[in-house]
Design a protein around this motif. Structure first.
Motif, PDB file in Angstrom:
ATOM      1  N   GLU A  74     -10.023 -24.798 -11.629  1.00  0.00           N
ATOM      2  CA  GLU A  74      -9.046 -23.392 -12.525  1.00  0.00           C
ATOM      3  C   GLU A  74      -8.875 -22.654 -10.706  1.00  0.00           C
ATOM      4  O   GLU A  74      -9.507 -21.993  -9.809  1.00  0.00           O
ATOM      5  CB  GLU A  74     -10.068 -22.986 -13.000  1.00  0.00           C
ATOM      6  N   ARG A  75      -7.152 -22.917 -10.525  1.00  0.00           N
ATOM      7  CA  ARG A  75      -6.959 -21.827  -9.398  1.00  0.00           C
ATOM      8  C   ARG A  75      -6.905 -20.153  -9.803  1.00  0.00           C
ATOM      9  O   ARG A  75      -6.242 -20.146 -10.972  1.00  0.00           O
ATOM     10  CB  ARG A  75      -5.349 -22.825  -9.298  1.00  0.00           C
ATOM     11  N   ALA A  76      -7.072 -20.191  -8.990  1.00  0.00           N
ATOM     12  CA  ALA A  76      -7.633 -18.502  -8.637  1.00  0.00           C
ATOM     13  C   ALA A  76      -7.881 -17.461  -7.842  1.00  0.00           C
ATOM     14  O   ALA A  76      -7.450 -18.194  -6.789  1.00  0.00           O
ATOM     15  CB  ALA A  76      -8.773 -18.217  -9.864  1.00  0.00           C
ATOM     16  N   THR A  77      -6.797 -17.095  -8.003  1.00  0.00           N
ATOM     17  CA  THR A  77      -7.066 -15.322  -6.710  1.00  0.00           C
ATOM     18  C   THR A  77      -7.717 -14.671  -6.482  1.00  0.00           C
ATOM     19  O   THR A  77      -7.471 -13.494  -7.447  1.00  0.00           O
ATOM     20  CB  THR A  77      -5.073 -14.573  -6.543  1.00  0.00           C
ATOM     21  N   GLN A  78      -7.619 -13.965  -5.615  1.00  0.00           N
ATOM     22  CA  GLN A  78      -9.481 -12.743  -5.868  1.00  0.00           C
ATOM     23  C   GLN A  78      -8.921 -12.165  -5.803  1.00  0.00           C
ATOM     24  O   GLN A  78      -7.444 -11.637  -4.570  1.00  0.00           O
ATOM     25  CB  GLN A  78     -10.313 -13.005  -4.613  1.00  0.00           C
ATOM     26  N   ARG A  79      -8.601 -10.788  -6.080  1.00  0.00           N
ATOM     27  CA  ARG A  79      -7.733  -9.871  -6.415  1.00  0.00           C
ATOM     28  C   ARG A  79      -8.639  -7.816  -5.349  1.00  0.00           C
ATOM     29  O   ARG A  79      -9.665  -8.140  -6.773  1.00  0.00           O
ATOM     30  CB  ARG A  79      -7.207  -9.303  -6.943  1.00  0.00           C
ATOM     31  N   LEU A  80      -9.033  -7.721  -4.989  1.00  0.00           N
ATOM     32  CA  LEU A  80      -9.906  -6.643  -4.147  1.00  0.00           C
ATOM     33  C   LEU A  80      -9.223  -5.711  -4.530  1.00  0.00           C
ATOM     34  O   LEU A  80      -7.276  -4.735  -4.072  1.00  0.00           O
ATOM     35  CB  LEU A  80     -10.311  -7.118  -3.157  1.00  0.00           C
ATOM     36  N   ARG A  81      -9.389  -4.380  -5.497  1.00  0.00           N
ATOM     37  CA  ARG A  81      -8.777  -2.929  -5.500  1.00  0.00           C
ATOM     38  C   ARG A  81      -9.404  -2.343  -5.508  1.00  0.00           C
ATOM     39  O   ARG A  81     -10.738  -2.278  -5.158  1.00  0.00           O
ATOM     40  CB  ARG A  81      -8.414  -2.811  -7.301  1.00  0.00           C
ATOM     41  N   ILE A  82      -9.149  -1.246  -4.196  1.00  0.00           N
ATOM     42  CA  ILE A  82     -10.360   0.004  -3.381  1.00  0.00           C
ATOM     43  C   ILE A  82      -9.779   0.929  -4.470  1.00  0.00           C
ATOM     44  O   ILE A  82      -8.607   1.571  -3.980  1.00  0.00           O
ATOM     45  CB  ILE A  82      -9.312  -0.081  -1.558  1.00  0.00           C
ATOM     46  N   ARG A  83     -10.555   1.768  -4.681  1.00  0.00           N
ATOM     47  CA  ARG A  83     -10.870   2.850  -5.357  1.00  0.00           C
ATOM     48  C   ARG A  83     -10.494   3.718  -5.084  1.00  0.00           C
ATOM     49  O   ARG A  83     -11.033   4.369  -3.758  1.00  0.00           O
ATOM     50  CB  ARG A  83     -11.611   2.807  -6.554  1.00  0.00           C
ATOM     51  N   THR A  84      -9.794   4.846  -5.352  1.00  0.00           N
ATOM     52  CA  THR A  84      -8.910   6.193  -4.356  1.00  0.00           C
ATOM     53  C   THR A  84      -9.845   7.113  -3.985  1.00  0.00           C
ATOM     54  O   THR A  84     -10.481   7.829  -3.205  1.00  0.00           O
ATOM     55  CB  THR A  84      -7.577   7.459  -4.984  1.00  0.00           C
ATOM     56  N   GLU A  85     -10.989   7.031  -5.815  1.00  0.00           N
ATOM     57  CA  GLU A  85     -12.359   7.833  -4.926  1.00  0.00           C
ATOM     58  C   GLU A  85     -13.782   6.784  -4.801  1.00  0.00           C
ATOM     59  O   GLU A  85     -14.608   7.787  -4.739  1.00  0.00           O
ATOM     60  CB  GLU A  85     -12.748   7.864  -6.675  1.00  0.00           C
ATOM     61  N   GLY A  86     -13.590   5.890  -3.926  1.00  0.00           N
ATOM     62  CA  GLY A  86     -14.280   5.339  -3.616  1.00  0.00           C
ATOM     63  C   GLY A  86     -14.373   4.351  -3.904  1.00  0.00           C
ATOM     64  O   GLY A  86     -14.290   4.057  -5.569  1.00  0.00           O
ATOM     65  N   GLY A  87     -15.401   2.875  -3.229  1.00  0.00           N
ATOM     66  CA  GLY A  87     -16.199   1.649  -4.489  1.00  0.00           C
ATOM     67  C   GLY A  87     -14.859   0.977  -4.070  1.00  0.00           C
ATOM     68  O   GLY A  87     -13.471   1.523  -4.092  1.00  0.00           O
ATOM     69  N   THR A  88     -15.107  -0.509  -4.816  1.00  0.00           N
ATOM     70  CA  THR A  88     -14.017  -1.366  -4.940  1.00  0.00           C
ATOM     71  C   THR A  88     -14.071  -2.342  -6.476  1.00  0.00           C
ATOM     72  O   THR A  88     -14.941  -1.728  -6.842  1.00  0.00           O
ATOM     73  CB  THR A  88     -14.285  -2.065  -3.981  1.00  0.00           C
TER      74      THR A  88
END
Length: 165
Positions: A74-88
């Motif tokens: 099952e092909r997939a792409t990891q997507r990392l979002r960095i939150r402006t208030e901190g954390g991911t």
């Protein structure tokens, strides 16, 4: 009850469009000895597979068909979002970069070797599609109900061009 492993013997055929590029496939076919589901990437060499009933290394005749495993990726792409208030936040998206590569679930056969602990593992080396397809048996499709009836056979080392058989 003794069962016959030949019920997992897949018939080989040349992939349409490759008739002039590859030799005729072996008449023996390939014996599908098990299944492995993967997420995001193909399994590495040495990865154990779940063996089908009656397909232990002891029961597989060395002179018979080549043993292979049915693989779903099952092909997939990891997507990392960095939150402006901190954390991911991490998420996996199936079709995020589909224009640039593979997406969705892909099925194919990979060569296996007997494991030192019993059962089978993915064979050492890199494997690419070699111009053959396997027509799966009904018994195989019962074991892997979401598999298509025809899958590509990865039996070529992409670095040397050598075939597994």
């Amino acid at each position: 009850m003794k069962t016959d492993p030949t019920r997992y013997l897949a018939r080989l055929r040349v992939t349409p469009g490759y008739e002039k590029a590859v030799p005729a496939p072996p008449s023996v076919g390939v014996l599908i000895v098990g299944y492995r589901a993967c997420f995001a990437a193909a399994p590495a060499a040495g990865t154990p597979i779940a063996s089908f009933e009656a397909t232990t290394p002891v029961q597989i005749d060395a002179g018979a068909a080549t043993a292979m495993a049915l693989i779903s990726v099952e092909r997939a792409t990891q997507r990392l979002r960095i939150r402006t208030e901190g954390g991911t936040e991490i998420s996996w998206e199936e079709n995020y970069f589909s224009a640039f590569g593979d997406s969705g679930t892909q099925w194919h056969l990979l060569p296996v070797d007997p494991s030192s602990h019993g059962g089978f593992v993915i064979a050492r080396g890199a494997w690419a599609a070699g111009g053959y397809q396997a027509v799966l048996t009904r018994s195989t499709l019962i074991q892997a109900p979401f598999a298509p009836a025809v899958v590509s056979v990865h039996n070529v080392d992409p670095h040397t061009g050598e075939r597994r058989w």
